[in-house]
Design an enzyme around this catalytic site. Structure first.
Site, short mmCIF file in Angstrom:
data_model
loop_
_atom_site.label_atom_id
_atom_site.label_comp_id
_atom_site.label_asym_id
_atom_site.label_seq_id
_atom_site.Cartn_x
_atom_site.Cartn_y
_atom_site.Cartn_z
N GLU A 27 40.11 30.44 39.05
CA GLU A 27 39.13 29.95 40.04
C GLU A 27 37.87 29.47 39.34
O GLU A 27 37.54 29.94 38.24
CB GLU A 27 38.79 31.11 41.01
CG GLU A 27 37.76 30.73 42.07
CD GLU A 27 37.64 31.75 43.20
OE1 GLU A 27 38.21 32.85 43.10
OE2 GLU A 27 36.95 31.43 44.19
N ASN A 174 42.13 29.44 52.13
CA ASN A 174 42.14 30.74 51.46
C ASN A 174 41.32 31.73 52.27
O ASN A 174 40.22 31.41 52.72
CB ASN A 174 41.52 30.59 50.05
CG ASN A 174 41.23 31.94 49.41
OD1 ASN A 174 42.13 32.64 48.97
ND2 ASN A 174 39.95 32.33 49.38
N GLU A 175 41.86 32.92 52.43
CA GLU A 175 41.14 33.98 53.14
C GLU A 175 40.40 33.43 54.36
O GLU A 175 39.19 33.62 54.51
CB GLU A 175 40.19 34.75 52.19
CG GLU A 175 40.96 35.46 51.09
CD GLU A 175 40.19 36.52 50.32
OE1 GLU A 175 38.95 36.62 50.48
OE2 GLU A 175 40.83 37.26 49.54
N TYR A 245 43.92 44.00 46.54
CA TYR A 245 43.27 44.49 45.31
C TYR A 245 43.35 46.01 45.28
O TYR A 245 43.21 46.67 46.32
CB TYR A 245 41.80 44.05 45.28
CG TYR A 245 41.65 42.57 44.97
CD1 TYR A 245 41.65 42.12 43.66
CD2 TYR A 245 41.51 41.62 45.98
CE1 TYR A 245 41.53 40.77 43.35
CE2 TYR A 245 41.38 40.27 45.69
CZ TYR A 245 41.40 39.85 44.37
OH TYR A 245 41.28 38.52 44.07
N GLU A 300 46.79 36.96 45.34
CA GLU A 300 45.67 37.63 44.66
C GLU A 300 46.00 39.12 44.60
O GLU A 300 46.21 39.75 45.64
CB GLU A 300 44.34 37.42 45.39
CG GLU A 300 43.81 36.02 45.22
CD GLU A 300 42.41 35.82 45.80
OE1 GLU A 300 41.61 36.78 45.83
OE2 GLU A 300 42.13 34.69 46.24
N GLN A 349 42.21 37.62 37.72
CA GLN A 349 42.47 36.21 37.49
C GLN A 349 42.87 36.03 36.04
O GLN A 349 42.89 37.00 35.29
CB GLN A 349 41.25 35.39 37.83
CG GLN A 349 40.84 35.52 39.30
CD GLN A 349 39.77 34.50 39.73
OE1 GLN A 349 39.30 33.67 38.96
NE2 GLN A 349 39.36 34.58 41.00
O1 AHR Z 1 39.34 36.72 43.15
C1 AHR Z 1 38.03 36.78 43.61
C2 AHR Z 1 37.91 36.51 45.10
O2 AHR Z 1 38.53 37.52 45.81
C3 AHR Z 1 38.56 35.25 45.59
O3 AHR Z 1 37.77 34.13 45.43
C4 AHR Z 1 38.74 35.54 47.04
O4 AHR Z 1 39.83 34.83 47.60
C5 AHR Z 1 38.92 37.04 47.08
O5 AHR Z 1 38.13 37.62 48.04
#
Ligand code: AHR
Length: 492
Positions: A27, A174-175, A245, A300, A349
């Protein structure tokens, strides 16, 4: 030392492990693109067309199959036309999501496609729904994939790319439940259908359209999407993105290298939720899509700590230890085991951000323990996942912390088995009965270290892969995994 019996049955097939499960994410965030991946052609750091040569080599070594770009949250404020044409004329913008820094757009579509070409990976591009238009997204696809005479194809040619690129994976936002527009699932479904209607297949290119999916355990989002993504008779999406996450406490994330035993196991417990989470979303998907048309795309995943002290809080730069290696092994084994529905996953990432596989500082490059886990697991790509059972013990009461995590696959007559011993203090002796496969020889590699062990720019080889002893007799694999280790067994 604890002893464990394991059983692998190669006749019991679980599904096909798409290579894209071993994908990465890059990103415009902190030092991921600039400095990490791209340094510009005039840099003293060795590069090809401005792309770091050492990063290209590192990506090739682990065969990165697919790379997601340009975001993340950045994708929904990115206007692709700002990132094409002569660099000196490219429009600047403020990266409002990540540190408010000025983005000069010197890395755009052509540069990203060059990374994919040089490393042999597939591009996975996320289009802008949040602040973009249907026209803008449609024209980007035309620009990248149309072979004939059209305004966008001509513009691409003017910018030096005669032939269109092959682009399979394309995400529509995204999101969208958060930074991508704060929409309800009902509202996003409508937006998705409108945008996706104009994501055309040009010149033989076939898009695999990914809709924004749930954040972690937002099962209602999955329910609403799956209920509505089918226009009478056909699916309007090939993939649904899940973001997960491993963060035990959002308000106290702790530091990557500073933690005790309790934090270690709490994080692993969180990572161990990957399997049940996928199962719960898959259950919903199975109800609407028993034919398994729509893939779950975990685009992600990874660890998220406080940034390294003294670094920009908006840049999300963190170190990476053997604890991260455990999270990687737990997650990748879970994706392998659920490969019937999980068609792609992208660690967040690739360079210098969150659970990075690569860290850079000037001309120096460090391969993190997580990088080495990807190296150990690469034999699974495009394999057939097979039944793999292990006896287990739960290390911490009240947490989900099985001592062993494993998966097995077969490809071209070779079996790959990956096992992690997540105990930080006790070795595991495994005795694995292999059935339905003529197991005669084994070669094994291992990554092991104290739970805090990590690589630095001064000591980049503190944690590296070593060969290890293992033997096979009468179809039974025997090996001992030291505490906090990940092993790969290649069996023929
Ligand atoms: O990976 C960091 C961020 O986490 C990304 O930009 C977003 O999609 C997520 O909230």
């Amino acid at each position: 030392m604890k002893e464990f019996k394991m059983l692998i049955n190669a006749l019991d097939k679980v599904g096909h492990i798409n290579k894209e499960i071993y994908g990465n994410f890059s990103e415009h965030l902190g030092r991921c693109i600039y400095e990490g991946l791209y340094v510009g052609e005039d840099s003293p750091i060795e590069n090809i067309c401005g792309i770091r040569k050492d990063v290209i080599d590192a990506m090739k070594q682990i065969q990165v199959p697919v790379l997601r770009w340009p975001g993340g949250c950045f994708a929904d404020e990115y206007h692709w036309m700002d990132g094409i044409g002569p660099k000196e004329k490219r429009k600047r913008m403020v990266n409002t999501n990540w540190g408010g820094v000025v983005e000069d757009n010197s890395f755009g579509t052509h540069e990203f496609m060059k990374v994919c070409e040089l490393t042999g990976c597939e591009p996975y591009i996320t289009g802008n729904v949040g602040s973009g238009t249907v026209k803008e997204m449609a024209e980007w696809i035309e620009y990248m994939t149309f072979d004939g005479v059209s305004p966008m194809a001509e513009l691409r040619r003017q910018n030096g790319q005669d032939k269109p690129w092959k682009l399979k994976y394309f995400a529509v936002g995204n999101e969208s439940w958060g930074c991508g527009g704060n929409m309800s699932p009902e509202r996003y479904t409508q937006e998705y259908k409108k945008f996706a209607s104009f994501c055309k297949n040009y010149s033989g290119n076939q898009l695999y359209r990914v809709a924004c999916g749930p954040s972690s355990s937002d099962y209602n989002w999955t329910e609403v999407m799956m209920k509505n993504l089918k226009s009478p008779g056909y699916w309007m999406a090939e993939g649904l993105a899940l973001h997960f996450y491993s963060i035990p406490d959002w308000n106290a994330k702790g530091y990557a290298t500073e933690f005790g035993e309790e934090e270690y196991y709490k994080l692993l417990s969180c990572a161990n939720f990957t399997g049940p989470l996928i199962e719960a979303h898959s259950k919903i998907m199975d109800r609407y899509d028993p034919e398994n048309h729509v893939g779950l795309i975990v685009d992600e995943w990874g660890t998220w700590f406080e940034v390294e002290k003294g670094t920009n809080p908006g840049f999300l730069y963190q170190q990476n230890t053997m604890r991260d290696a455990m999270v990687a092994a737990i997650s990748l084994n879970a994706f392998n085991r659920h490969c019937r529905r999980v068609k792609m996953a992208n660690i967040a990432q690739m360079v210098n951000v969150l659970q990075a596989i690569i860290l850079t500082e000037g001309e120096k490059l460090v391969k993190t323990p997580t990088y080495h886990v990807f190296d150990l697991f690469k034999g699974h790509m495009e394999g057939e996942a097979v039944y793999c059972f292990s006896e287990n013990v739960n290390i911490r009461e009240g947490l989900d912390t099985p001592m062993l995590t494993s998966s097995a696959s077969v490809k071209d007559g070779v079996m790959t088995v990956t096992i992690a011993n997540t105990s930080h203090e006790e070795a595991a002796a495994i005795s694995c009965d292999i059935r339905g496969f003529d197991a005669k020889t084994v070669k094994a590699r291992i990554l092991a270290g104290e739970m805090h062990a990590h690589n630095t720019f001064d000591a980049p080889e503190t944690v590296v892969i070593h060969e290890m002893d293992a033997d096979i007799k009468d179809g039974v694999l025997n090996a001992t995994l030291p505490a906090c280790s990940v092993a790969e067994f290649v069996i023929k």
